[in-house]
Write a protein that holds these residues in place. Structure first.
Motif, mmCIF file in Angstrom:
data_model
loop_
_atom_site.group_PDB
_atom_site.id
_atom_site.type_symbol
_atom_site.label_atom_id
_atom_site.label_comp_id
_atom_site.label_asym_id
_atom_site.label_seq_id
_atom_site.Cartn_x
_atom_site.Cartn_y
_atom_site.Cartn_z
ATOM 1 N N ALA A 135 48.994 31.778 32.502
ATOM 2 C CA ALA A 135 49.217 31.437 31.094
ATOM 3 C C ALA A 135 47.922 31.622 30.326
ATOM 4 C CB ALA A 135 49.716 30.006 30.975
ATOM 5 N N ARG A 136 47.931 32.488 29.352
ATOM 6 C CA ARG A 136 46.718 32.764 28.592
ATOM 7 C C ARG A 136 46.480 31.690 27.529
ATOM 8 N NH1 ARG A 136 46.348 39.288 27.620
ATOM 9 N NH2 ARG A 136 47.051 39.926 29.703
ATOM 10 N N GLY A 137 45.294 31.698 26.982
ATOM 11 C CA GLY A 137 44.993 30.798 25.877
ATOM 12 C C GLY A 137 43.803 29.908 26.146
ATOM 13 N N ARG A 138 43.785 29.264 27.307
ATOM 14 C CA ARG A 138 42.672 28.388 27.628
ATOM 15 C C ARG A 138 41.504 29.192 28.192
ATOM 16 N NH1 ARG A 138 45.685 23.301 30.671
ATOM 17 N NH2 ARG A 138 46.990 22.662 28.902
ATOM 18 N N GLN A 139 40.317 28.659 27.980
ATOM 19 C CA GLN A 139 39.129 29.312 28.503
ATOM 20 C C GLN A 139 39.188 29.364 30.028
ATOM 21 O OE1 GLN A 139 35.351 27.284 27.862
ATOM 22 N NE2 GLN A 139 34.411 29.216 27.305
ATOM 23 N N GLY A 140 38.912 30.547 30.582
ATOM 24 C CA GLY A 140 38.927 30.718 32.031
ATOM 25 C C GLY A 140 40.314 30.828 32.630
ATOM 26 N N TRP A 141 41.329 31.134 31.807
ATOM 27 C CA TRP A 141 42.703 31.198 32.297
ATOM 28 C C TRP A 141 42.875 32.227 33.414
ATOM 29 C CZ3 TRP A 141 44.940 35.976 31.916
ATOM 30 C CH2 TRP A 141 44.371 36.871 31.006
ATOM 31 N N TRP A 142 42.009 33.227 33.449
ATOM 32 C CA TRP A 142 42.120 34.321 34.409
ATOM 33 C C TRP A 142 41.413 34.032 35.727
ATOM 34 C CZ3 TRP A 142 37.149 35.665 35.497
ATOM 35 C CH2 TRP A 142 36.179 35.321 34.531
ATOM 36 N N GLU A 143 40.603 32.993 35.778
ATOM 37 C CA GLU A 143 39.774 32.743 36.955
ATOM 38 C C GLU A 143 40.564 32.511 38.243
ATOM 39 O OE1 GLU A 143 36.812 29.751 36.352
ATOM 40 O OE2 GLU A 143 36.141 30.591 34.448
ATOM 41 N N PRO A 144 41.609 31.662 38.258
ATOM 42 C CA PRO A 144 42.339 31.446 39.522
ATOM 43 C C PRO A 144 42.948 32.730 40.075
ATOM 44 C CG PRO A 144 42.868 29.717 37.948
ATOM 45 C CD PRO A 144 42.110 30.767 37.189
ATOM 46 N N ARG A 207 38.631 20.641 33.299
ATOM 47 C CA ARG A 207 40.007 21.096 33.088
ATOM 48 C C ARG A 207 40.739 20.135 32.163
ATOM 49 N NH1 ARG A 207 43.529 21.953 38.372
ATOM 50 N NH2 ARG A 207 41.853 23.456 38.713
ATOM 51 N N ARG A 208 40.540 18.827 32.361
ATOM 52 C CA ARG A 208 41.176 17.846 31.487
ATOM 53 C C ARG A 208 40.636 17.950 30.071
ATOM 54 N NH1 ARG A 208 40.246 14.309 35.783
ATOM 55 N NH2 ARG A 208 38.657 13.231 34.556
ATOM 56 N N LEU A 209 39.331 18.209 29.948
ATOM 57 C CA LEU A 209 38.724 18.344 28.630
ATOM 58 C C LEU A 209 39.303 19.552 27.903
ATOM 59 C CD1 LEU A 209 36.642 17.535 26.521
ATOM 60 C CD2 LEU A 209 34.943 18.912 27.747
ATOM 61 N N GLN A 210 39.478 20.662 28.615
ATOM 62 C CA GLN A 210 40.063 21.844 28.004
ATOM 63 C C GLN A 210 41.495 21.576 27.566
ATOM 64 O OE1 GLN A 210 39.637 25.296 30.498
ATOM 65 N NE2 GLN A 210 37.462 24.942 30.838
ATOM 66 N N ALA A 211 42.246 20.852 28.394
ATOM 67 C CA ALA A 211 43.626 20.524 28.038
ATOM 68 C C ALA A 211 43.657 19.629 26.810
ATOM 69 C CB ALA A 211 44.316 19.833 29.215
#
Length: 224
Positions: A135-144, A207-211
């Motif tokens: 799911a795109r949108g959040r910073q680092g979404w591609w890392e996993p 991760r919680r902060l980004q959410a």
């Protein structure tokens, strides 16, 4: 410097060692012993990064699904780095004791590669996705996804680097080399992103902060 950036720095340096080590030109330039030392140092740096990642994730292990996934992925990946410590040391010892040693001095072993694959799968499964797509949108979404790809490359390298007992030769030296390089490039890209931004999905608290930031942004946009 934050703990996340220190973790990323260890992974950047370790990935760089595994990126340059398999190139034949590098081995010819520095010699088999120095090449083996490069892999061994890289494995130690990976272990340092994995240990710090586990230290970051440990307090969050009971804070919900995301925290549990981060802790399990970190712990299993750290176990994999320990297996790599053993195999890279064995390769270093072989290169120092055998002056005729002229083949690839290290390849990902089965146990370490399995740990990396399981760790990558846990992190990918816990990430935000639409089916198999991140799911795109959040910073680092591609890392996993990229991290899991790197784990797959290391797994392929382990298979390609298997020493066939009946022939005494590897299945494919070239495939072992290139897949090690590609896997290291994936890990290096993820680590560089964390080093530059100071944020990573490997850290439950970030991760919680980004959410929270994403939810806050949506609330503000809905009001406006």
């Amino acid at each position: 410097m934050s703990r996340e950036r220190w973790m990323a720095l260890f992974f950047v340096l370790g990935s760089t060692c595994f990126l340059i080590g398999p190139f034949p030109g590098y081995a010819q330039l520095v010699g088999a012993s120095a090449d083996a030392t490069t892999f061994f140092i890289g494995s130690i740096l990976f272990t340092a990064g994995g240990a710090l990642q586990s230290f970051i994730a440990f307090p969050e292990r009971d804070s919900g699904a995301a925290g549990r996934a981060s802790w399990r992925a970190a712990a299993i990946q750290s176990a994999g780095t320990l297996f790599f410590n053993v195999t890279t040391y064995q390769a270093l010892h072989t290169s120092l004791s055998n002056s005729n040693y002229d083949r690839l001095v290290w390849r990902p072993d089965a146990f370490g590669s399995i740990c990396f694959l399981v760790s990558g799968a846990i992190a990918f499964r816990a990430s935000a996705r639409h089916g198999w797509l991140p799911a795109r949108g959040r910073q680092g979404w591609w890392e996993p996804s990229l991290n899991l790809l790197g784990c797959l490359f290391f797994g392929i390298s382990a298979v390609a680097g298997y020493l066939v007992p009946s022939t005494g030769s590897l299945i494919s030296l070239a495939a072992a080399n290139w897949n090690t390089v590609l896997g290291a490039a994936c890990f290096l890209t993820c680590a560089l992103a964390t080093l530059l931004t100071g944020r990573t999905l490997k850290s439950p608290r970030l991760r919680r902060l980004q959410a929270f930031e994403a939810d806050l942004k949506r609330d503000v946009e809905s009001v406006v």
